[in-house]
Design a protein around this motif. Structure first.
Motif, PDB file in Angstrom:
ATOM      1  N   GLN A  86       0.833  -1.209   0.000  1.00 52.90           N
ATOM      2  CA  GLN A  86       0.000   0.000   0.000  1.00 52.90           C
ATOM      3  C   GLN A  86       0.865   1.256   0.000  1.00 52.90           C
ATOM      4  N   MET A  87       1.926   1.245   0.797  1.00 53.51           N
ATOM      5  CA  MET A  87       2.801   2.419   0.870  1.00 53.51           C
ATOM      6  C   MET A  87       3.496   2.664  -0.467  1.00 53.51           C
ATOM      7  N   ARG A  88       3.955   1.605  -1.106  1.00 52.33           N
ATOM      8  CA  ARG A  88       4.599   1.750  -2.423  1.00 52.33           C
ATOM      9  C   ARG A  88       3.626   2.326  -3.443  1.00 52.33           C
ATOM     10  N   ARG A  89       2.363   1.861  -3.412  1.00 50.62           N
ATOM     11  CA  ARG A  89       1.366   2.384  -4.344  1.00 50.62           C
ATOM     12  C   ARG A  89       1.124   3.876  -4.097  1.00 50.62           C
ATOM     13  N   ILE A  90       1.023   4.276  -2.835  1.00 52.71           N
ATOM     14  CA  ILE A  90       0.824   5.689  -2.511  1.00 52.71           C
ATOM     15  C   ILE A  90       1.992   6.532  -3.026  1.00 52.71           C
ATOM     16  N   ILE A  91       3.207   6.075  -2.776  1.00 50.92           N
ATOM     17  CA  ILE A  91       4.396   6.819  -3.239  1.00 50.92           C
ATOM     18  C   ILE A  91       4.408   6.901  -4.764  1.00 50.92           C
ATOM     19  N   ARG A  92       4.105   5.790  -5.447  1.00 44.40           N
ATOM     20  CA  ARG A  92       4.077   5.777  -6.909  1.00 44.40           C
ATOM     21  C   ARG A  92       3.025   6.755  -7.440  1.00 44.40           C
ATOM     22  N   GLU A  93       1.832   6.727  -6.853  1.00 41.10           N
ATOM     23  CA  GLU A  93       0.774   7.634  -7.312  1.00 41.10           C
ATOM     24  C   GLU A  93       1.158   9.094  -7.093  1.00 41.10           C
ATOM     25  N   LEU A  94       1.774   9.388  -5.959  1.00 44.69           N
ATOM     26  CA  LEU A  94       2.198  10.770  -5.694  1.00 44.69           C
ATOM     27  C   LEU A  94       3.263  11.225  -6.682  1.00 44.69           C
ATOM     28  N   ARG A  95       4.192  10.344  -7.010  1.00 45.57           N
ATOM     29  CA  ARG A  95       5.249  10.701  -7.979  1.00 45.57           C
ATOM     30  C   ARG A  95       4.693  10.917  -9.376  1.00 45.57           C
ATOM     31  N   ILE A  96       3.806  10.024  -9.807  1.00 47.98           N
ATOM     32  CA  ILE A  96       3.316  10.070 -11.186  1.00 47.98           C
ATOM     33  C   ILE A  96       2.179  11.073 -11.354  1.00 47.98           C
ATOM     34  N   TYR A 102      -8.535   7.904  -5.972  1.00 49.92           N
ATOM     35  CA  TYR A 102      -9.750   7.647  -5.207  1.00 49.92           C
ATOM     36  C   TYR A 102      -9.769   6.201  -4.729  1.00 49.92           C
ATOM     37  N   PHE A 103      -9.380   5.273  -5.593  1.00 50.83           N
ATOM     38  CA  PHE A 103      -9.358   3.844  -5.245  1.00 50.83           C
ATOM     39  C   PHE A 103      -8.455   3.587  -4.046  1.00 50.83           C
ATOM     40  N   THR A 104      -7.252   4.127  -4.083  1.00 47.06           N
ATOM     41  CA  THR A 104      -6.300   3.919  -2.994  1.00 47.06           C
ATOM     42  C   THR A 104      -6.792   4.580  -1.709  1.00 47.06           C
ATOM     43  N   MET A 105      -7.292   5.796  -1.805  1.00 48.70           N
ATOM     44  CA  MET A 105      -7.785   6.490  -0.607  1.00 48.70           C
ATOM     45  C   MET A 105      -8.962   5.743  -0.001  1.00 48.70           C
ATOM     46  N   ARG A 106      -9.867   5.250  -0.834  1.00 49.57           N
ATOM     47  CA  ARG A 106     -11.008   4.489  -0.333  1.00 49.57           C
ATOM     48  C   ARG A 106     -10.533   3.221   0.385  1.00 49.57           C
ATOM     49  N   GLU A 107      -9.541   2.552  -0.184  1.00 53.55           N
ATOM     50  CA  GLU A 107      -8.977   1.349   0.442  1.00 53.55           C
ATOM     51  C   GLU A 107      -8.355   1.670   1.799  1.00 53.55           C
ATOM     52  N   VAL A 108      -7.599   2.756   1.868  1.00 53.62           N
ATOM     53  CA  VAL A 108      -6.948   3.145   3.123  1.00 53.62           C
ATOM     54  C   VAL A 108      -7.987   3.526   4.175  1.00 53.62           C
ATOM     55  N   LEU A 109      -9.021   4.243   3.784  1.00 51.75           N
ATOM     56  CA  LEU A 109     -10.038   4.680   4.742  1.00 51.75           C
ATOM     57  C   LEU A 109     -10.901   3.524   5.253  1.00 51.75           C
TER      58      LEU A 109
END
Length: 167
Positions: A86-96, A102-109
Motif C-alpha cells: 500500500q505504501m509503495r502504491r501511494i508513493i508511486r501515485e504521488l510521484r506520477i 480515489y481507489f487507494t484512498m477508499r482502500e486506506v479509509l
C-alpha cells in the motif's frame, strides 16, 4: 471552558484517541498565517487556534467544550497501519499523478483506525483532515464563545501594546 496551550490540548486529544480510536473527525481552515483545527468525538469538541510567526515558530492555544454539533463531513480521522505494498502504491501515485487515487484512498479509509501503541507495521497513514473555508456549518453558542475566546487570547499572545511586534 478552559483555554490551554495547544500542546496540552493535543496531549489530551491523543490520550483520548488512544483509548478509543474510532469515530474521530478533524477539520481545519486557514486565514493568512492563522490556522484553526476542529476535532470532534462523541459530544466533545476541541478547537486549536494558532498563528505562524515564521517557518520555525508558531503560537497556539486550544479549548474543549461539550457540543452536540458534529463537523460537516463523514471522513473519520485515525492512524491506520499500511502494508509495504500500500505504501509503495501511494508513493508511486504521488510521484506520477501528484495525488493519491480515489481507489487507494477508499482502500486506506476502510482500514480501522488503531491506537498509536497498537500499530506494529512500519508504515502508518495519519488522517485525513478535511480542509475547508467553512468547516463548521452548524455552530453552537458554545462553539462561538470558544472561538471568540481563543481569538482574543491568541491576539494577546501574538501582539502586545496594540502594535504588530511579535513576541
Amino acid at each position: 471552558m478552559k483555554i490551554k496551550e495547544d500542546e496540552k490540548i493535543l496531549d489530551e486529544i491523543i490520550n483520548e484517541y488512544n483509548k478509543d480510536p474510532e469515530g474521530w473527525k478533524v477539520s481545519g481552515s486557514r486565514r493568512g498565517s492563522r490556522l484553526d483545527f476542529y476535532i470532534t468525538k462523541e459530544g466533545k469538541f476541541w478547537q486549536l487556534k494558532s498563528e505562524i510567526i515564521n517557518p520555525y515558530k508558531k503560537i497556539g492555544l486550544g479549548g474543549k467544550i461539550r457540543s452536540k454539533e458534529e463537523l460537516n463531513h463523514d471522513i473519520h480521522f485515525g492512524w491506520r497501519p499500511l502494508t509495504r505494498k500500500q505504501m509503495r502504491r501511494i508513493i508511486r501515485e504521488l510521484r506520477i499523478e501528484g495525488k493519491i487515487s480515489y481507489f487507494t484512498m477508499r482502500e486506506v479509509l476502510q482500514i480501522s483506525p488503531k491506537s498509536f501503541f497498537d500499530i506494529d507495521e512500519d508504515y502508518i497513514f495519519q488522517g485525513p483532515i478535511a480542509i475547508s473555508n467553512k468547516p463548521l456549518q452548524k455552530v453552537s453558542k458554545n462553539q462561538k464563545k470558544l472561538d471568540l475566546k481563543l481569538t482574543e487570547e491568541l491576539n494577546k499572545l501574538v501582539f502586545y501594546n496594540g502594535g504588530s511586534m511579535y513576541r
